[in-house]
Design a protein around this motif. Structure first.
Motif, PDB file in Angstrom:
ATOM      1  N   UNK A  82      59.985 -58.290  38.135  1.00  0.00           N
ATOM      2  CA  UNK A  82      60.187 -59.614  37.529  1.00  0.00           C
ATOM      3  C   UNK A  82      60.187 -60.699  38.581  1.00  0.00           C
ATOM      4  N   UNK A  83      60.966 -60.478  39.648  1.00  0.00           N
ATOM      5  CA  UNK A  83      61.076 -61.545  40.642  1.00  0.00           C
ATOM      6  C   UNK A  83      59.781 -61.763  41.389  1.00  0.00           C
ATOM      7  N   UNK A  84      59.052 -60.691  41.558  1.00  0.00           N
ATOM      8  CA  UNK A  84      57.858 -60.811  42.388  1.00  0.00           C
ATOM      9  C   UNK A  84      56.594 -60.760  41.555  1.00  0.00           C
ATOM     10  N   UNK A  85      56.698 -61.316  40.384  1.00  0.00           N
ATOM     11  CA  UNK A  85      55.574 -61.234  39.445  1.00  0.00           C
ATOM     12  C   UNK A  85      54.312 -61.876  40.005  1.00  0.00           C
ATOM     13  N   UNK A  86      54.452 -63.026  40.654  1.00  0.00           N
ATOM     14  CA  UNK A  86      53.233 -63.696  41.125  1.00  0.00           C
ATOM     15  C   UNK A  86      52.585 -62.919  42.251  1.00  0.00           C
ATOM     16  N   UNK A  87      53.391 -62.316  43.078  1.00  0.00           N
ATOM     17  CA  UNK A  87      52.812 -61.494  44.144  1.00  0.00           C
ATOM     18  C   UNK A  87      52.062 -60.318  43.546  1.00  0.00           C
ATOM     19  N   UNK A  88      52.699 -59.692  42.572  1.00  0.00           N
ATOM     20  CA  UNK A  88      52.065 -58.535  41.946  1.00  0.00           C
ATOM     21  C   UNK A  88      50.764 -58.921  41.259  1.00  0.00           C
ATOM     22  N   UNK A  89      50.782 -60.044  40.563  1.00  0.00           N
ATOM     23  CA  UNK A  89      49.539 -60.397  39.877  1.00  0.00           C
ATOM     24  C   UNK A  89      48.455 -60.754  40.878  1.00  0.00           C
ATOM     25  N   UNK A  90      48.840 -61.307  42.039  1.00  0.00           N
ATOM     26  CA  UNK A  90      47.811 -61.558  43.058  1.00  0.00           C
ATOM     27  C   UNK A  90      47.236 -60.261  43.561  1.00  0.00           C
ATOM     28  N   UNK A  91      48.109 -59.293  43.811  1.00  0.00           N
ATOM     29  CA  UNK A  91      47.618 -58.014  44.322  1.00  0.00           C
ATOM     30  C   UNK A  91      46.709 -57.358  43.293  1.00  0.00           C
ATOM     31  N   UNK A  92      47.171 -57.344  42.039  1.00  0.00           N
ATOM     32  CA  UNK A  92      46.362 -56.671  41.028  1.00  0.00           C
ATOM     33  C   UNK A  92      45.078 -57.425  40.710  1.00  0.00           C
ATOM     34  N   UNK A  93      45.050 -58.681  41.078  1.00  0.00           N
ATOM     35  CA  UNK A  93      43.841 -59.455  40.818  1.00  0.00           C
ATOM     36  C   UNK A  93      42.791 -59.303  41.886  1.00  0.00           C
ATOM     37  N   UNK A  94      43.121 -58.622  42.981  1.00  0.00           N
ATOM     38  CA  UNK A  94      42.157 -58.519  44.062  1.00  0.00           C
ATOM     39  C   UNK A  94      41.041 -57.560  43.709  1.00  0.00           C
ATOM     40  N   UNK A  95      39.831 -57.956  44.072  1.00  0.00           N
ATOM     41  CA  UNK A  95      38.695 -57.072  43.821  1.00  0.00           C
ATOM     42  C   UNK A  95      38.226 -56.480  45.141  1.00  0.00           C
ATOM     43  N   UNK A  96      38.191 -55.155  45.198  1.00  0.00           N
ATOM     44  CA  UNK A  96      37.854 -54.504  46.449  1.00  0.00           C
ATOM     45  C   UNK A  96      36.445 -54.798  46.912  1.00  0.00           C
ATOM     46  N   UNK A  97      35.630 -55.256  45.977  1.00  0.00           N
ATOM     47  CA  UNK A  97      34.242 -55.531  46.318  1.00  0.00           C
ATOM     48  C   UNK A  97      34.108 -56.698  47.297  1.00  0.00           C
ATOM     49  N   UNK A  98      35.149 -57.509  47.373  1.00  0.00           N
ATOM     50  CA  UNK A  98      35.050 -58.696  48.222  1.00  0.00           C
ATOM     51  C   UNK A  98      35.420 -58.443  49.664  1.00  0.00           C
ATOM     52  N   UNK A  99      35.898 -57.247  49.950  1.00  0.00           N
ATOM     53  CA  UNK A  99      36.445 -57.034  51.287  1.00  0.00           C
ATOM     54  C   UNK A  99      35.750 -55.884  51.996  1.00  0.00           C
ATOM     55  N   UNK A 100      36.087 -55.800  53.306  1.00  0.00           N
ATOM     56  CA  UNK A 100      35.538 -54.707  54.098  1.00  0.00           C
ATOM     57  C   UNK A 100      36.400 -53.468  53.975  1.00  0.00           C
ATOM     58  N   UNK A 101      35.944 -52.372  54.584  1.00  0.00           N
ATOM     59  CA  UNK A 101      36.642 -51.087  54.441  1.00  0.00           C
ATOM     60  C   UNK A 101      38.109 -51.112  54.864  1.00  0.00           C
TER      61      UNK A 101
END
Lengths: 631, 153
Positions: A82-101
């Motif tokens: 609950x407290x860290x909802x925005x952090x969690x949604x940022x993490x879950x929103x990340x797409x691995x396709x945008x980054x390197x290995x």
């Protein structure tokens, strides 16, 4: 291992000294997380900002992202939903396709740890991974390039290994995974590339360790999707324009000859034009085509891995639930055909027995039974891989059923209610259809010949219910012709050939759905998956009929053409022969054809196309509404 | 191991008329949908059931479909760990900050570093990550070991 500070970037590590150790970082992150509940979110917000790095990242940004992710992995127990909802949604929103290995690895590690730490995170973690089956929309075009492909492998490898790790750590995760995958499946009107890449992942899951748990659901969902797409292809798309070319231009199996013709005519015809001319540039057909190719390839790998029997059971179940009752499925059933061709002994036989069981079982609805026997007839006729003994035994089963039915119907009915006996008529038509294709081969085998001669066909066909009058005339004609040549019946000749014009009766038993004209395994019109089907498919031109005995070597030109080893020549001579035999020229044949159809011209295009599909003596392009299957 | 209990339950299973020919099969199927899910009424995760059908007669439920309800008595094996219960499970993942354990083959638990006894330190022994006891030399927790732990929440 220390951390390189990006001194020109203010933010998270501002307060931190150079050469900070990993554990100190972890404590730092923990403090940031803890302080949120106390109201101080500065460091926390900076942490979120790191997660939102987008675009082409500089090396120091990459390093920051990687270390932040790793530090978070170490502070899992401090992350509160609950407290860290925005952090969690940022993490879950990340797409691995945008980054390197590097970033991918750190992110995956974090996701796995999150899923394992608390049951509340499992769904979101799985959802995030499933979303990563597909690249962001902007990335789709890059997939064709080698760099895009490399990135795809990097991402999908990690995603699938993450899924299996999570399944190891959280045993009930696959139960949660299935509905998420089904929910996230791209809509059938989405871009083809998107659908294809998602389905690839679904099939990968099926063959992975998780396959035991989620595999069958994946396959069934895929077959559902095939039918959805199949239904969207309208019959109109299949009709091609009559451009006045020669008779064999649209013959699918003779792409070579089309090219030959074209070269003779003096212009190039690219391969595969035949297919595209037939289906046009139909996007839905393309999607269906690509999906079927994927499934066929998957089936091939299952067969190689000796898993096919198990997968086939799921496919069969899916066929029964979805395909069999779909109104005149056009191409999806070829998946079954291909699977059977990979393992004729088990799967091939199983399919035939399955369909026959449905037909003879009285508790199934009539339409299902008629559909099943239509599938069976088409399957037995078209499957090159099917042993004759299986065909013979299945035929016997059908014949026995029909005979039994005849015995039961012993009333003196003046007028026969065709619809009431439609299952019987469809059974008879099926028997005739199979024999049109297989009679010659059965007669050639000594054992099967005696079996065939002993089959009680006469009582069935000469019965009061008169199937010969009611079934589709073209099939009846061809059957009688072959039966005559094979001396199958002992009735007089006048009995034969007296039912050419009763086409309306067949419509009566076929009903609104025209199941009398349903030949599901007629040549597949999808160009890409056709290469899987072709080697095991019997085209009508390949069929030796019983009346062909003396005619193979009759004329010289025929000999030369026949030994071309090409379907075309055999067929061509077949046409000229049959046309000569009956003294019909094209015009009169057209006239006959029109006579056969009593319904107005317009409906020919919409519902009755497959009337002409029955190929026995009809040229390919006599009407605008012909199907591509010619002789 | 605590946390497991057997409860008696009186149930009514509603069956669609199309399944009237195979009642016991559909009862079992219906009950199987409860398995491995937390059930509020039973206050636990249903692990197993043992069913006895009370009565051959069933009441037909009025409505659009005439489903009929079959009364059953069942023994349910439930798993409902409460705080301060002692559970045991197998370690599947070991990290510096946490231990992941699987209980009864289906339930996963996670033990944070701070909740691990002080005597255990994270070490890498022979290339393997372990929690080694400082007081007893041989006492080591690694992937695959069975441990007992108290439920926190």
């Amino acid at each position: 291992m220390g951390v390189e500070l990006a001194t020109d970037r203010p933010g998270f590590y501002e307060m931190v000294d150079v050469d900070v150790s990993d554990s100190e970082l972890v404590y730092h992150v923990r403090d940031a997380l803890k302080s949120v509940s106390q109201g101080d979110s500065d460091h926390y917000n900076q942490l979120i900002a790191v997660m939102h790095y987008t675009g082409r990242l500089a090396p120091d940004e990459v390093a920051m992202l990687v270390t932040s992710l790793k530090a978070l992995s170490g502070s899992i127990s401090y992350i509160d939903i609950i407290h860290h909802e925005s952090l969690l949604s940022s993490i879950f929103g990340m797409s691995m396709w945008n980054y390197g290995p590097d970033v991918m690895d750190a992110l995956v590690e974090l996701i796995i740890s999150l899923a394992a730490s608390n049951g509340k995170f499992v769904d979101s973690c799985l959802d995030m991974l499933v979303r990563n089956f597909m690249p962001p929309k902007s990335y789709l075009d890059l997939l064709g390039h080698p760099r895009g492909l490399a990135r795809k492998h990097e991402v999908l490898d990690r995603v699938h290994s993450a899924l299996s790790h999570i399944a190891d750590l959280v045993p009930l995760a696959p139960m949660r995974l299935t509905p998420i995958i089904l929910q996230r499946m791209p809509h059938m009107f989405d871009k083809e590339a998107l659908i294809v890449i998602y389905v690839e992942s679904m099939l990968l899951l099926e063959s992975s360790a998780l396959g035991e748990l989620v595999g069958s659901t994946m396959l069934m969902a895929l077959v559902d999707r095939l039918i959805d797409l199949d239904v969207e292809i309208s019959w109109d798309d299949i009709i091609h324009e009559d451009s006045g070319k020669g008779i064999f231009d649209m013959e699918l199996e003779d792409v070579d000859d089309i090219i030959d013709h074209a070269e003779i005519d003096g212009f190039e015809h690219p391969r595969g034009t035949a297919g595209s001319q037939i289906l046009g540039t139909n996007a839905v057909a393309d999607k269906l085509d690509s999906l079927m190719v994927l499934i066929c390839e998957h089936l091939k790998s299952c067969a190689d891995g000796e898993r096919l029997t198990k997968v086939f059971e799921t496919l069969l179940q899916s066929f029964w639930v979805t395909v069999l009752n779909a109104y005149k499925s056009k191409f999806s059933q070829f998946v079954m055909f291909y699977a059977c061709s990979l393992d004729p002994e088990h799967c091939g036989e199983r399919f035939a027995v399955f369909l026959a069981d449905i037909f003879v079982c009285r508790t199934h609805p009539a339409l299902t039974r008629m559909s099943a026997v239509a599938y069976l007839a088409s399957y037995l006729s078209r499957g090159k891989f099917l042993p004759l003994s299986l065909i013979a035994s299945t035929l016997k089963r059908l014949v026995d059923w029909c005979l039994e039915y005849c015995h039961v119907q012993n009333g003196e009915e003046k007028t026969i209610n065709l619809e009431a006996h439609r299952v019987f008529y469809s059974g008879c038509q099926a028997i005739m259809y199979v024999l049109c294709f297989r009679m010659r081969s059965m007669m050639d085998s000594h054992r099967l010949k005696s079996q065939l001669l002993h089959m009680p066909l006469e009582p069935i066909f000469c019965h009061q219910l008169d199937p010969l009058k009611v079934c589709l005339p073209s099939i009846v004609e061809e059957f009688l012709r072959q039966a005559k040549a094979a001396h199958l019946f002992t009735v007089s000749e006048t009995f034969l050939f007296n039912n050419l014009l009763e086409s309306d009766l067949s419509k009566a038993f076929g009903g609104m759905e025209r199941l009398d004209m349903f030949f599901p395994f007629d040549p597949c019109l999808l160009k890409k998956c056709d290469r899987f089907i072709r080697p095991s498919f019997v085209y009508w031109s390949m069929v030796k009929t019983t009346y062909d005995d003396g005619e193979d070597c009759s004329s010289e030109e025929d000999i030369n053409e026949y030994f071309d080893g090409n379907g075309k020549s055999y067929m061509e001579s077949g046409i000229t022969r049959s046309l000569d035999e009956h003294d019909l020229d094209l015009d009169e044949f057209e006239y006959q054809l029109n006579k056969m159809s009593i319904t107005p011209r317009n409906s020919l295009k919409n519902g009755l196309i497959f009337k002409l599909e029955n190929p026995f003596r009809m040229p390919a392009r006599i009407r605008p509404s012909t199907s591509p299957e010619s002789l | 191991m605590e946390g497991l209990k057997v409860s008696d339950a009186n149930l009514v299973v509603y069956i669609h008329p199309s399944k009237a020919g195979k009642v016991s099969q559909s009862i079992l199927r219906e009950l199987s949908t409860l398995l491995f899910k937390y059930n509020e009424i039973f206050d636990g995760v249903v692990l197993a059931y043992d069913v006895t059908i009370q009565n051959k007669n069933a009441k037909v439920l009025p409505g659009i479909y005439p489903c009929f309800g079959v009364k059953l008595k069942a023994k349910m094996l439930l798993f409902s760990p409460k705080p301060d219960m002692l559970l045991e499970g197998k370690v599947v993942k070991l990290g510096k900050e946490s231990l992941h354990v699987i209980v009864l083959g289906f339930s996963s638990a996670s033990i944070a570093e701070e909740d691990i006894r002080e005597e255990f330190r994270y070490r890498i022994k022979h290339g393997e990550e372990v929690f080694a006891s400082t007081s007893h030399k041989r006492h080591v927790i690694k992937v695959g070991s069975m441990i007992q732990f108290l439920v926190k929440r």
